[in-house]
Design an enzyme around this catalytic site. Structure first.
Site, PDB file in Angstrom:
ATOM      1  N   SER A 189      -3.241   0.966   5.248  1.00  0.00           N
ATOM      2  CA  SER A 189      -3.270   0.161   4.029  1.00  0.00           C
ATOM      3  C   SER A 189      -3.212  -1.328   4.329  1.00  0.00           C
ATOM      4  O   SER A 189      -2.499  -1.769   5.243  1.00  0.00           O
ATOM      5  CB  SER A 189      -2.069   0.544   3.171  1.00  0.00           C
TER       6      SER A 189
ATOM      7  N   TYR B 210       7.070   2.092   1.760  1.00  0.00           N
ATOM      8  CA  TYR B 210       5.720   2.670   1.824  1.00  0.00           C
ATOM      9  C   TYR B 210       4.866   1.946   2.866  1.00  0.00           C
ATOM     10  O   TYR B 210       4.296   2.565   3.762  1.00  0.00           O
ATOM     11  CB  TYR B 210       5.021   2.599   0.450  1.00  0.00           C
TER      12      TYR B 210
ATOM     13  N   LYS C  82       3.250   3.037   6.742  1.00  0.00           N
ATOM     14  CA  LYS C  82       1.855   2.925   7.204  1.00  0.00           C
ATOM     15  C   LYS C  82       1.802   2.130   8.511  1.00  0.00           C
ATOM     16  O   LYS C  82       1.090   2.488   9.446  1.00  0.00           O
ATOM     17  CB  LYS C  82       0.996   2.243   6.140  1.00  0.00           C
TER      18      LYS C  82
HETATM   19  N1  LIG Z   1      -4.742   4.767  -3.513  1.00  0.00           N
HETATM   20  C1  LIG Z   1      -4.628   3.589  -2.929  1.00  0.00           C
HETATM   21  O1  LIG Z   1      -4.684   2.550  -3.594  1.00  0.00           O
HETATM   22  C2  LIG Z   1      -4.457   3.479  -1.432  1.00  0.00           C
HETATM   23  C3  LIG Z   1      -4.518   2.211  -0.815  1.00  0.00           C
HETATM   24  C4  LIG Z   1      -4.339   2.130   0.565  1.00  0.00           C
HETATM   25  C5  LIG Z   1      -4.126   3.281   1.319  1.00  0.00           C
HETATM   26  N2  LIG Z   1      -4.061   4.493   0.688  1.00  0.00           N
HETATM   27  C6  LIG Z   1      -3.798   5.690   1.488  1.00  0.00           C
HETATM   28  O2  LIG Z   1      -4.819   6.659   1.230  1.00  0.00           O
HETATM   29  C7  LIG Z   1      -4.281   7.962   1.368  1.00  0.00           C
HETATM   30  C8  LIG Z   1      -4.664   8.790   0.155  1.00  0.00           C
HETATM   31  O3  LIG Z   1      -4.137   8.158  -1.021  1.00  0.00           O
HETATM   32  P1  LIG Z   1      -4.453   8.710  -2.486  1.00  0.00           P
HETATM   33  O4  LIG Z   1      -4.528   7.546  -3.389  1.00  0.00           O
HETATM   34  O5  LIG Z   1      -5.592   9.660  -2.431  1.00  0.00           O
HETATM   35  O6  LIG Z   1      -3.100   9.489  -2.805  1.00  0.00           O
HETATM   36  P2  LIG Z   1      -2.901  10.909  -3.510  1.00  0.00           P
HETATM   37  O7  LIG Z   1      -1.464  11.016  -3.859  1.00  0.00           O
HETATM   38  O8  LIG Z   1      -3.915  11.099  -4.578  1.00  0.00           O
HETATM   39  O9  LIG Z   1      -3.247  11.911  -2.328  1.00  0.00           O
HETATM   40  C9  LIG Z   1      -2.334  12.238  -1.301  1.00  0.00           C
HETATM   41  C10 LIG Z   1      -2.496  13.712  -1.030  1.00  0.00           C
HETATM   42  O10 LIG Z   1      -1.675  14.059   0.087  1.00  0.00           O
HETATM   43  C11 LIG Z   1      -1.039  15.288  -0.202  1.00  0.00           C
HETATM   44  N3  LIG Z   1       0.183  15.341   0.618  1.00  0.00           N
HETATM   45  C12 LIG Z   1       1.207  14.442   0.610  1.00  0.00           C
HETATM   46  N4  LIG Z   1       2.128  14.790   1.541  1.00  0.00           N
HETATM   47  C13 LIG Z   1       1.659  15.916   2.147  1.00  0.00           C
HETATM   48  C14 LIG Z   1       2.145  16.729   3.201  1.00  0.00           C
HETATM   49  N5  LIG Z   1       3.316  16.462   3.802  1.00  0.00           N
HETATM   50  N6  LIG Z   1       1.403  17.788   3.595  1.00  0.00           N
HETATM   51  C15 LIG Z   1       0.209  18.076   2.986  1.00  0.00           C
HETATM   52  N7  LIG Z   1      -0.289  17.337   1.985  1.00  0.00           N
HETATM   53  C16 LIG Z   1       0.414  16.268   1.566  1.00  0.00           C
HETATM   54  C17 LIG Z   1      -0.795  15.257  -1.700  1.00  0.00           C
HETATM   55  O11 LIG Z   1      -0.574  16.534  -2.274  1.00  0.00           O
HETATM   56  C18 LIG Z   1      -2.063  14.586  -2.208  1.00  0.00           C
HETATM   57  O12 LIG Z   1      -3.067  15.533  -2.479  1.00  0.00           O
HETATM   58  C19 LIG Z   1      -2.769   7.794   1.558  1.00  0.00           C
HETATM   59  O13 LIG Z   1      -2.487   7.937   2.927  1.00  0.00           O
HETATM   60  C20 LIG Z   1      -2.503   6.380   1.110  1.00  0.00           C
HETATM   61  O14 LIG Z   1      -1.401   5.815   1.775  1.00  0.00           O
HETATM   62  C21 LIG Z   1      -4.227   4.624  -0.664  1.00  0.00           C
END
Ligand SMILES: NC(=O)c1ccc[n+]([C@@H]2O[C@H](COP(=O)([O-])OP(=O)(O)OC[C@H]3O[C@@H](n4cnc5c(N)ncnc54)[C@H](O)[C@@H]3O)[C@@H](O)[C@H]2O)c1
Length: 342
Positions: free
Chosen positions: A117, A141, A145
């Site tokens: 991130s 958080y 990362k």
């Molecule tokens: N959405 C954003 O704005 C954003 C920005 C920067 C980085 N990210 C990163 O992108 C990735 C995806 O984010 P997102 O927005 O799709 O989030 P999200 O919550 O929609 O998806 C995360 C998924 O991971 C699964 N999960 C969490 N812990 C788990 C575990 N221990 N075992 C198996 N499954 C698990 C959840 O059930 C969910 O389906 C994350 O790593 C997040 O840090 C997201």
């Protein structure tokens, strides 16, 4: 190619799965559904398990030995939650990811793309950051990362892993075909909140943080369409060996890439763009920043273009329009359980 996506039932992981499928690849989903949606799995190969469940991960790879790389999206992601529940965030995002990475190295599935991130960057004059810009993660958080980037790099030195850490800026929008989108019922971040207000589910938008040292006092971000973000993963997978060969530094099979548009937009400017696409004014109330909020940054996206041949194609207006479209169809796709408050 067959590709494992952890967190493939989430917002970004499910969009990546669609982009990979559209490009002729086969995603395999590993997700605990702790926050993700079973509706987003569609007819994909799916393992309902935690990333730290070593027996299940071994089973998955023994049943799909032809997996060529892993995209690790699984994580908890809500910044203010991480401030009040740091134990959970460090356990889920760091301890479990580390267990998972170690297992990947033991069973010899070394190619790993990690969802990092832009929240880990320090504020810099002008707000544009390259991959070499100083880091200063300010919430549990973003520290989780940051830690995983360090751990992945160390594992690439000590074990046989090869890692590409993709630093996402601010994804907006939904799959343009409306297969998936933002699933959180009561979203806590900008675009999700604006859509809630536009669709009449909330009366007012609370603009948190208006005294940052930016051109209008609101925070600065780099909003990219989630479909563009997904395409960057397709490129990272298809060019994996080339990306590592051309991006590695100090003889380590590891590289970091910013994924953003290269343009900084303030929250106030984004609200104006939103109103233009939506066609009406949004009622905005200004408030102090939330715990863990940061002034923000926008990407220098040159490395992404150099290594992945990728740059964003869709506009902020496309992202807003797809977010609004998704907001209108979301409840026909996701079946939320009603929770009775007592
Ligand atoms: N959405 C954003 O704005 C954003 C920005 C920067 C980085 N990210 C990163 O992108 C990735 C995806 O984010 P997102 O927005 O799709 O989030 P999200 O919550 O929609 O998806 C995360 C998924 O991971 C699964 N999960 C969490 N812990 C788990 C575990 N221990 N075992 C198996 N499954 C698990 C959840 O059930 C969910 O389906 C994350 O790593 C997040 O840090 C997201």
């Amino acid at each position: 190619m067959k590709i494992l996506i952890t967190g493939g039932a989430g917002y970004i992981g499910s969009t990546i799965a669609s982009a990979l499928e559209d490009a002729g690849h086969t995603p395999v989903i590993l997700d605990s559904l702790i926050t993700g949606r079973k509706e987003f799995i569609r007819d994909r190969i799916f393992y309902h398990a935690d990333i730290a469940d070593r027996a299940m991960v071994r089973k998955l790879f023994s049943e799909h030995p032809d997996i060529e790389a892993t995209i690790h999206c699984a994580a908890l992601i809500v910044v203010p939650d991480s401030v009040s529940r740091p134990y959970d965030y460090y356990t889920e995002n760091v301890v479990k990811s580390m267990t998972f990475f170690k297992l990947l190295s033991e069973i010899n599935y070394p190619k790993l793309v990690f969802s990092s991130s832009a929240a880990i960057y320090d504020a810099v004059p002008g707000f544009m950051v390259t991959e070499e810009s100083p880091l200063r993660p300010l919430s549990p958080y973003s520290r989780s990362k940051f830690m995983m980037e360090m751990i992945l790099r160390d594992f690439c030195v000590a074990y046989n892993l090869q890692g590409i850490a993709l630093r996402y800026f601010n994804p907006i929008g939904a799959d343009p075909q409306m297969r998936t989108g933002l699933h959180i019922r009561y979203p806590s971040h900008l675009i999700g909140k604006l859509v809630q207000v536009a669709l009449g589910h909330e009366p007012v938008f609370y603009l948190t943080g208006v005294d940052w040292p930016t051109r209008d006092g609101s925070a600065i971000r780099d909003y990219l369409h989630v479909w563009d973000l997904a395409q960057a993963h397709v490129a990272a997978i298809e060019k994996f060996d080339q990306v590592i060969a051309n991006g590695r530094e100090d003889d380590i099979n590891y590289t970091v890439i910013n994924l953003g548009t290269g343009t900084g937009v303030t929250v106030k400017e984004f609200i104006e763009d939103f109103e233009k696409v939506y066609g009406a004014k949004i009622l905005v109330v200004e408030q102090p920043p939330r715990p863990g909020d940061v002034v923000g940054a926008y990407a220098n996206a040159d490395k992404a273009y150099r290594l992945l041949g990728w740059k964003t194609k869709l506009s902020i207006a496309d992202g807003i329009s797809d977010a609004l479209k998704w907001g209108r169809v979301r409840d026909t796709i996701i079946h939320y359980l009603s929770v009775k408050m007592c």
